[in-house]
Design a protein around this motif. Structure first.
Motif, PDB file in Angstrom:
ATOM      1  N   MET A 100     -48.761  59.056  22.177  1.00  0.00           N
ATOM      2  CA  MET A 100     -48.897  59.820  23.410  1.00  0.00           C
ATOM      3  C   MET A 100     -49.867  59.094  24.341  1.00  0.00           C
ATOM      4  SD  MET A 100     -49.069  63.704  21.873  1.00  0.00           S
ATOM      5  CE  MET A 100     -50.650  63.439  21.086  1.00  0.00           C
ATOM      6  N   VAL A 151     -56.495  68.161  25.588  1.00  0.00           N
ATOM      7  CA  VAL A 151     -56.721  67.178  26.639  1.00  0.00           C
ATOM      8  C   VAL A 151     -57.622  67.811  27.695  1.00  0.00           C
ATOM      9  CG1 VAL A 151     -55.664  65.598  28.289  1.00  0.00           C
ATOM     10  CG2 VAL A 151     -54.445  66.216  26.185  1.00  0.00           C
ATOM     11  N   SER A 178     -55.108  58.439  25.209  1.00  0.00           N
ATOM     12  CA  SER A 178     -53.984  58.322  24.286  1.00  0.00           C
ATOM     13  C   SER A 178     -54.353  58.868  22.910  1.00  0.00           C
ATOM     14  CB  SER A 178     -53.587  56.849  24.131  1.00  0.00           C
ATOM     15  OG  SER A 178     -53.176  56.285  25.352  1.00  0.00           O
ATOM     16  N   LEU A 194     -52.140  61.085  28.780  1.00  0.00           N
ATOM     17  CA  LEU A 194     -52.160  62.514  28.463  1.00  0.00           C
ATOM     18  C   LEU A 194     -52.705  63.342  29.621  1.00  0.00           C
ATOM     19  CD1 LEU A 194     -53.262  62.217  24.751  1.00  0.00           C
ATOM     20  CD2 LEU A 194     -51.237  63.455  25.556  1.00  0.00           C
ATOM     21  N   ASP A 226     -50.644  68.926  28.346  1.00  0.00           N
ATOM     22  CA  ASP A 226     -50.148  68.509  27.037  1.00  0.00           C
ATOM     23  C   ASP A 226     -50.909  69.194  25.899  1.00  0.00           C
ATOM     24  OD1 ASP A 226     -49.835  65.184  28.356  1.00  0.00           O
ATOM     25  OD2 ASP A 226     -48.208  66.625  27.995  1.00  0.00           O
TER      26      ASP A 226
END
Length: 122
Positions: free
Chosen positions: A81, A120, A15, A84, A88
């Protein structure tokens, strides 16, 4: 006029929370939105929140994982977010709309922040 922060490197499933603060003159009565742009791709809509935080809309590929909120007094909008994914990965931009209401159209946003990188890893 817009300052975004909070990007970084995170593993898949992790996150991040992005923040964006607008000056009172440019953001207090306007909807605000988040967009992102991956290398070689067009800038795409992520989500938007109305001027008072009462309404939010999201892109289909982030709905249920991302949450937009705002602190009206601080003219600050957040993008939480979760879960993930490598897809992303992008530079994330916040923007202030010309309207008080949430919208997906990039052209309806008048002011843009400088972008913050989110990466990510798989």
């Amino acid at each position: 006029q817009l300052q975004a922060s909070g990007g970084g490197l995170v593993q898949a499933g992790g996150s991040l929370r992005l923040s964006c603060t607008a000056s009172r003159r440019t953001g207090s009565n306007n909807a605000m939105g988040w967009f992102r742009q991956a290398p070689g791709k067009e800038r795409e809509f992520v989500g938007s929140i109305s001027w008072n935080g009462g309404s939010t809309i999201y892109a289909d590929n982030v709905r249920g994982r991302f949450t937009i909120s705002r602190e009206y007094a601080k003219s600050t909008v957040y993008l939480q977010m979760n879960s993930l994914k490598p897809e992303d990965t992008a530079v994330y931009y916040c923007a202030v709309s010309r309207s008080s209401f949430s919208g997906r159209d990039l052209a309806s946003y008048a002011y843009w922040g400088q972008g913050t990188q989110v990466t990510v890893s798989s």
